[in-house]
Design a protein around this motif. Structure first.
Motif, short mmCIF file in Angstrom:
data_model
loop_
_atom_site.label_atom_id
_atom_site.label_comp_id
_atom_site.label_asym_id
_atom_site.label_seq_id
_atom_site.Cartn_x
_atom_site.Cartn_y
_atom_site.Cartn_z
N GLY A 50 0.82 -1.21 0.00
CA GLY A 50 0.00 0.00 0.00
C GLY A 50 0.85 1.26 0.00
N VAL A 51 0.41 2.29 -0.75
CA VAL A 51 1.16 3.55 -0.73
C VAL A 51 1.00 4.25 0.62
CG1 VAL A 51 1.10 3.92 -3.23
CG2 VAL A 51 -0.79 4.79 -1.83
N ASP A 52 0.07 3.74 1.45
CA ASP A 52 -0.15 4.33 2.77
C ASP A 52 0.54 3.55 3.89
OD1 ASP A 52 -1.85 2.17 2.32
OD2 ASP A 52 -3.48 3.01 3.52
N VAL A 53 1.41 2.61 3.55
CA VAL A 53 2.14 1.93 4.62
C VAL A 53 3.26 2.84 5.11
CG1 VAL A 53 1.64 -0.41 3.78
CG2 VAL A 53 3.76 0.71 3.07
N GLU A 54 3.69 2.59 6.33
CA GLU A 54 4.68 3.48 6.93
C GLU A 54 5.98 3.48 6.14
OE1 GLU A 54 6.38 3.98 11.39
OE2 GLU A 54 4.29 3.37 11.15
N ASP A 55 6.47 2.28 5.82
CA ASP A 55 7.68 2.19 5.01
C ASP A 55 7.27 1.86 3.58
OD1 ASP A 55 10.06 1.76 3.79
OD2 ASP A 55 10.58 -0.05 4.91
N ASP A 56 7.15 2.90 2.76
CA ASP A 56 6.69 2.69 1.38
C ASP A 56 7.86 2.55 0.41
OD1 ASP A 56 7.64 5.25 1.17
OD2 ASP A 56 5.75 6.15 0.56
N SER A 57 9.03 2.20 0.93
CA SER A 57 10.22 2.16 0.07
C SER A 57 10.12 1.10 -1.03
CB SER A 57 11.48 1.95 0.89
OG SER A 57 11.40 0.75 1.63
N THR A 58 9.39 -0.01 -0.75
CA THR A 58 9.28 -1.02 -1.82
C THR A 58 8.36 -0.53 -2.93
OG1 THR A 58 7.50 -2.24 -0.74
CG2 THR A 58 9.74 -2.97 -0.25
N ALA A 59 7.32 0.23 -2.56
CA ALA A 59 6.45 0.82 -3.59
C ALA A 59 7.24 1.86 -4.37
CB ALA A 59 5.21 1.45 -2.95
N GLU A 60 8.08 2.62 -3.65
CA GLU A 60 8.95 3.61 -4.30
C GLU A 60 9.85 2.94 -5.33
OE1 GLU A 60 9.37 6.88 -3.91
OE2 GLU A 60 8.46 7.43 -1.99
N LYS A 61 10.37 1.80 -4.96
CA LYS A 61 11.27 1.07 -5.84
C LYS A 61 10.52 0.62 -7.10
CE LYS A 61 14.80 -2.46 -5.35
NZ LYS A 61 15.11 -3.66 -4.59
N SER A 62 9.30 0.08 -6.89
CA SER A 62 8.49 -0.35 -8.05
C SER A 62 8.19 0.83 -8.95
CB SER A 62 7.18 -0.97 -7.58
OG SER A 62 7.43 -2.08 -6.75
N ALA A 63 7.96 2.00 -8.33
CA ALA A 63 7.61 3.19 -9.10
C ALA A 63 8.72 3.56 -10.09
CB ALA A 63 7.34 4.37 -8.16
N GLN A 64 9.95 3.18 -9.76
CA GLN A 64 11.08 3.52 -10.64
C GLN A 64 11.18 2.58 -11.83
OE1 GLN A 64 12.77 6.32 -10.06
NE2 GLN A 64 11.51 6.58 -8.21
N SER A 65 10.54 1.43 -11.76
CA SER A 65 10.81 0.42 -12.79
C SER A 65 9.62 0.08 -13.69
CB SER A 65 11.32 -0.87 -12.12
OG SER A 65 10.35 -1.36 -11.23
N VAL A 66 8.44 0.67 -13.44
CA VAL A 66 7.28 0.31 -14.26
C VAL A 66 7.07 1.29 -15.42
CG1 VAL A 66 6.11 -0.86 -12.36
CG2 VAL A 66 5.58 1.54 -12.81
N GLU A 67 6.69 0.76 -16.57
CA GLU A 67 6.39 1.60 -17.73
C GLU A 67 4.98 2.18 -17.59
OE1 GLU A 67 8.09 -1.24 -18.14
OE2 GLU A 67 9.89 -0.53 -19.17
N VAL A 68 4.07 1.33 -17.11
CA VAL A 68 2.68 1.76 -16.93
C VAL A 68 2.30 1.52 -15.47
CG1 VAL A 68 0.27 1.32 -17.58
CG2 VAL A 68 2.07 1.24 -19.33
N ALA A 69 1.63 2.51 -14.86
CA ALA A 69 1.21 2.37 -13.46
C ALA A 69 -0.30 2.53 -13.36
CB ALA A 69 1.90 3.43 -12.62
N LEU A 70 -0.93 1.59 -12.66
CA LEU A 70 -2.35 1.74 -12.35
C LEU A 70 -2.41 2.33 -10.95
CD1 LEU A 70 -3.66 -1.81 -13.41
CD2 LEU A 70 -3.11 0.16 -14.84
N MET A 71 -3.16 3.45 -10.79
CA MET A 71 -3.32 4.00 -9.45
C MET A 71 -4.77 3.81 -9.04
SD MET A 71 -2.45 5.26 -6.66
CE MET A 71 -0.72 5.65 -6.87
N LEU A 72 -4.97 2.96 -8.03
CA LEU A 72 -6.32 2.66 -7.59
C LEU A 72 -6.82 3.69 -6.60
CD1 LEU A 72 -5.53 0.09 -9.00
CD2 LEU A 72 -6.49 -1.23 -7.12
N ILE A 73 -8.06 4.10 -6.78
CA ILE A 73 -8.73 4.98 -5.83
C ILE A 73 -10.02 4.27 -5.43
CG2 ILE A 73 -9.94 7.19 -5.55
CD1 ILE A 73 -7.88 8.44 -7.46
N ALA A 74 -10.19 4.06 -4.12
CA ALA A 74 -11.34 3.27 -3.68
C ALA A 74 -12.33 4.08 -2.84
CB ALA A 74 -10.86 2.05 -2.90
N ASP A 75 -11.95 5.31 -2.48
CA ASP A 75 -12.89 6.15 -1.74
C ASP A 75 -12.56 7.62 -1.98
OD1 ASP A 75 -10.88 7.01 0.18
OD2 ASP A 75 -11.04 5.00 1.01
N ASP A 76 -13.33 8.50 -1.33
CA ASP A 76 -13.20 9.91 -1.72
C ASP A 76 -12.11 10.69 -1.00
OD1 ASP A 76 -14.47 10.04 0.67
OD2 ASP A 76 -16.36 10.84 -0.10
#
Ligand code: GTP
Ligand code: MG
Length: 149
Positions: A50-76
């Motif tokens: 989750g991008v809302d986890v305390e240590d989001d470094s693994t999401a950060e790492k993925s963000a550097q390597s993907v060509e296409v990113a899906l960003m999910l929004i589930a509430d307002d």
């Protein structure tokens, strides 16, 4: 191999969407046998924490390597998601905004998509991994973005 990353908060439906997209591919490829191998091996789907986890470094790492990113929004409350969209774009990803769990909204997520559009100018696709609504459209959009990369 090109990578498609799935981002969103905890419990926003990332893993369910990954499964729904994969299943969609398998069904499609069963119908179009000639496409089987290239269709299955062409991209790597990357599930993330989750991008809302305390240590989001693994999401950060993925963000550097993907060509296409899906960003999910589930509430307002989607400020964090908008910040991540900017971050993903700076890293060079093509971002597709997804209203997740669309079946939970009486209007199929249209009002939330409109709110996202008003704040950010971005068009969002309403998708439900549970009912399959919007999965084919999302698959097509991913392929369009990959073709542009
Ligand atoms: N109604 C509905 N529920 C969904 C949908 N997709 C996922 N869920 C439910 O939402 C919860 C979280 O789904 P996950 O796919 O595990 O979400 P996640 O983002 O991978 O969660 P974490 O990996 O824990 O961050 C589960 O209880 C799912 O059954 C959907 O399209 N509609
Ligand atoms: Mg998950």
């Amino acid at each position: 191999m090109k990578q498609v990353g799935i981002f969103g908060k905890r419990k926003s439906g990332k893993s369910a969407l990954m499964y729904a997209l994969t299943r969609q591919k398998i069904i499609q490829d069963a119908a179009f046998r000639a496409m089987e191998i290239s269709g299955v091996t062409r991209v790597m789907l990357v599930d993330t924490v989750g991008v809302d986890v305390e240590d989001d470094s693994t999401a950060e790492k993925s963000a550097q390597s993907v060509e296409v990113a899906l960003m999910l929004i589930a509430d307002d409350s989607f400020e964090l998601e908008l910040a991540w969209i900017s971050k993903l774009r700076r890293a060079g990803s093509s971002v597709i905004v997804v209203i997740s769990k669309a079946d939970k909204f009486p209007d199929g997520g249209k009002a939330l998509a409109a709110a996202v559009k008003e704040v950010s100018g971005l068009e969002a696709l309403c998708v439900s991994s549970q009912t399959g609504a919007g999965i084919v459209e999302l698959d097509e959009e991913i392929n369009r973005r990959l073709a542009e990369e």
